[in-house]
Design an enzyme around this catalytic site. Structure first.
Site, PDB file in Angstrom:
ATOM      1  N   LYS A  79      49.518   4.849   9.668  1.00  0.00           N
ATOM      2  CA  LYS A  79      49.014   5.530  10.859  1.00  0.00           C
ATOM      3  C   LYS A  79      47.499   5.735  10.703  1.00  0.00           C
ATOM      4  CE  LYS A  79      48.678   7.968  14.562  1.00  0.00           C
ATOM      5  NZ  LYS A  79      48.567   7.169  15.796  1.00  0.00           N
TER       6      LYS A  79
ATOM      7  N   CYS B  12      40.587   2.235  19.045  1.00  0.00           N
ATOM      8  CA  CYS B  12      41.567   3.134  19.667  1.00  0.00           C
ATOM      9  C   CYS B  12      41.075   3.565  21.046  1.00  0.00           C
ATOM     10  CB  CYS B  12      41.814   4.369  18.816  1.00  0.00           C
ATOM     11  SG  CYS B  12      43.047   5.441  19.594  1.00  0.00           S
TER      12      CYS B  12
ATOM     13  N   GLY C 185      53.294  -3.984  23.346  1.00  0.00           N
ATOM     14  CA  GLY C 185      54.584  -4.625  23.577  1.00  0.00           C
ATOM     15  C   GLY C 185      54.431  -6.014  24.178  1.00  0.00           C
TER      16      GLY C 185
ATOM     17  N   ASN D 227      50.867   4.416  25.401  1.00  0.00           N
ATOM     18  CA  ASN D 227      50.809   5.599  24.553  1.00  0.00           C
ATOM     19  C   ASN D 227      49.421   6.192  24.585  1.00  0.00           C
ATOM     20  OD1 ASN D 227      49.347   5.747  21.732  1.00  0.00           O
ATOM     21  ND2 ASN D 227      49.858   3.584  22.066  1.00  0.00           N
TER      22      ASN D 227
HETATM   23  C1  LIG Z   1      52.661   4.798  19.431  1.00  0.00           C
HETATM   24  C2  LIG Z   1      51.534   3.926  18.951  1.00  0.00           C
HETATM   25  C3  LIG Z   1      50.578   4.464  18.077  1.00  0.00           C
HETATM   26  C4  LIG Z   1      49.519   3.666  17.636  1.00  0.00           C
HETATM   27  N1  LIG Z   1      48.606   4.195  16.745  1.00  0.00           N
HETATM   28  C5  LIG Z   1      47.610   3.405  16.252  1.00  0.00           C
HETATM   29  C6  LIG Z   1      46.701   3.903  15.261  1.00  0.00           C
HETATM   30  O1  LIG Z   1      46.807   5.044  14.798  1.00  0.00           O
HETATM   31  N2  LIG Z   1      45.705   3.087  14.823  1.00  0.00           N
HETATM   32  C7  LIG Z   1      45.579   1.790  15.280  1.00  0.00           C
HETATM   33  O2  LIG Z   1      44.668   1.059  14.848  1.00  0.00           O
HETATM   34  N3  LIG Z   1      46.453   1.279  16.192  1.00  0.00           N
HETATM   35  C8  LIG Z   1      47.455   2.049  16.676  1.00  0.00           C
HETATM   36  N4  LIG Z   1      48.342   1.530  17.591  1.00  0.00           N
HETATM   37  C9  LIG Z   1      48.210   0.121  18.015  1.00  0.00           C
HETATM   38  C10 LIG Z   1      49.150  -0.801  17.237  1.00  0.00           C
HETATM   39  O3  LIG Z   1      48.884  -0.774  15.849  1.00  0.00           O
HETATM   40  C11 LIG Z   1      49.037  -2.263  17.762  1.00  0.00           C
HETATM   41  O4  LIG Z   1      47.723  -2.735  17.573  1.00  0.00           O
HETATM   42  C12 LIG Z   1      49.400  -2.380  19.234  1.00  0.00           C
HETATM   43  O5  LIG Z   1      50.447  -1.500  19.578  1.00  0.00           O
HETATM   44  C13 LIG Z   1      49.812  -3.807  19.621  1.00  0.00           C
HETATM   45  O6  LIG Z   1      50.917  -4.243  18.880  1.00  0.00           O
HETATM   46  P1  LIG Z   1      52.448  -4.125  19.410  1.00  0.00           P
HETATM   47  O7  LIG Z   1      52.461  -4.710  20.798  1.00  0.00           O
HETATM   48  O8  LIG Z   1      53.271  -4.893  18.427  1.00  0.00           O
HETATM   49  O9  LIG Z   1      52.784  -2.676  19.423  1.00  0.00           O
HETATM   50  C14 LIG Z   1      49.413   2.299  18.063  1.00  0.00           C
HETATM   51  C15 LIG Z   1      50.380   1.784  18.933  1.00  0.00           C
HETATM   52  C16 LIG Z   1      51.431   2.553  19.366  1.00  0.00           C
HETATM   53  C17 LIG Z   1      52.458   1.942  20.287  1.00  0.00           C
END
Ligand SMILES: Cc1cc2nc3c(=O)[nH]c(=O)nc-3n(C[C@H](O)[C@H](O)[C@H](O)COP(=O)(O)O)c2cc1C
Length: 308
Positions: free
Chosen positions: A46, A131, A218, A70
């Site tokens: 995280k 972020c 997603g 989110n």
């Molecule tokens: C609930 C949630 C919390 C996230 N928190 C972070 C974070 O703390 N730091 C970060 O670099 N990315 C964060 N992300 C982004 C994810 O690491 C990722 O880059 C993004 O969700 C795309 O990948 P996915 O489609 O497989 O989820 C977060 C994503 C989600 C859904």
């Protein structure tokens, strides 16, 4: 798992190239009943800041047609908590640890990256300059090539740990940003973080998320992510880590063929906490079917000249 999936990136040996994505796997403990953290390629933690952050108020997650929004706001218990409570456990579990670093100012990032130097259990640092859910820091550092360069060059000077710059898709030219952080001396880039988005509750006639705008993740964002990995990996010399909407093995394979040397799995965890393990098996089957002896043989194959 066979060693077909083994990869060596920025001087670190990973058993396999399937990592957790930051913010979707906590620090590994929450998922330990499903996935021993040593089994995936690496635990990307995280987003963690120097001191505890409480995150945003109100609704913070919302399901969309093909993904989720989110606006957690980088809630985390802070660096000291991580190194005393979570890191020793991760080391015990034989996990490869990539700490996702968050900050509000350049000084915050520098201070934390300096602190990491003394912890051998932290194998690499993923610098979150992408972020969308915080007012200060985050994406503000990752949408301007000069600002991104300055920050990463500062961090390079204070750390000899591998640095991964996590890039935002909320830019006009992803290649320009990627090149500037490569010039600043990072060892890899990871992309993509979430795309900014929002949803309106038509009954309440107001935004669903407390923060109003959030980050979309997603399957909906996968084509954007694959396109960006494709563009960036053809230009950069350093490895690219692909992220965005990977739900199964075939999704992950798109990223390898587009030029990624490893992938991260995020939103899929909320649907199927075993997803990374399934993805690893699917990739192995694909390599066997196609007659490849290593995952490295297919990196960028969609644009590299194919061997006849
Ligand atoms: C609930 C949630 C919390 C996230 N928190 C972070 C974070 O703390 N730091 C970060 O670099 N990315 C964060 N992300 C982004 C994810 O690491 C990722 O880059 C993004 O969700 C795309 O990948 P996915 O489609 O497989 O989820 C977060 C994503 C989600 C859904």
């Amino acid at each position: 798992m066979s060693d077909k999936l083994a990869v060596s990136l920025f001087g670190v040996d990973f058993n396999n190239p399937v990592f957790s994505a930051s913010g979707t796997f906590g620090y590994g403990r929450d998922y330990a009943d499903f996935i021993p953290p040593g089994k995936i390629g690496a635990v990307v933690t995280k987003g963690t800041s120097l001191t505890e952050w409480t995150g945003n108020h109100g609704h913070r997650v919302f399901e969309t047609a093909a993904g989720m929004l989110n606006s957690i706001g980088l809630q985390n218990p802070g660096f000291d908590h991580f190194v005393t409570e979570d890191l020793p456990w991760l080391v015990e579990q034989n996990a490869k640890v990539i700490l996702n670093v968050a900050g509000k100012t350049a000084d915050d990032y520098v201070a934390m990256v300096e602190k990491c130097q003394q912890y051998s259990g932290i194998h690499a640092l993923e610098i979150n300059i992408s972020c969308p859910n915080v007012k200060k820091g985050g994406m503000a550092f990752g949408t301007n090539p000069e600002v991104a360069y300055d920050l990463l060059a500062k961090l390079r000077r204070v750390s000899d740990k591998p640095l991964i710059a996590k890039l935002s898709p909320n830019v006009t030219d992803i290649v320009q940003i990627a090149k500037s952080v490569e010039e600043a001396g990072v060892d890899a880039v990871s992309l993509i973080n979430t795309l900014t988005g929002m949803a309106i509750d038509v009954d309440r006639m107001e935004p669903v998320l407390g923060n109003k705008i959030g980050g979309l993740s997603g399957p909906a964002i996968r084509p954007v992510a694959v396109r960006m990995v494709w563009q960036v990996s053809q230009v950069l010399k350093i490895p690219v880590i692909g992220i965005g909407g990977i739900m199964n093995g075939r999704d992950a394979l798109e990223f390898f063929l587009a030029g990624a040397s490893a992938v991260q799995v995020g939103t899929a965890m909320f649907v199927n906490p075993l997803a990374p393990l399934q993805i690893m098996r699917d990739i192995e089957d694909y390599l066997a079917d196609k007659g490849f002896s290593s995952i490295q043989d297919i990196v960028g194959l969609a644009w590299k000249e194919k061997k006849q």
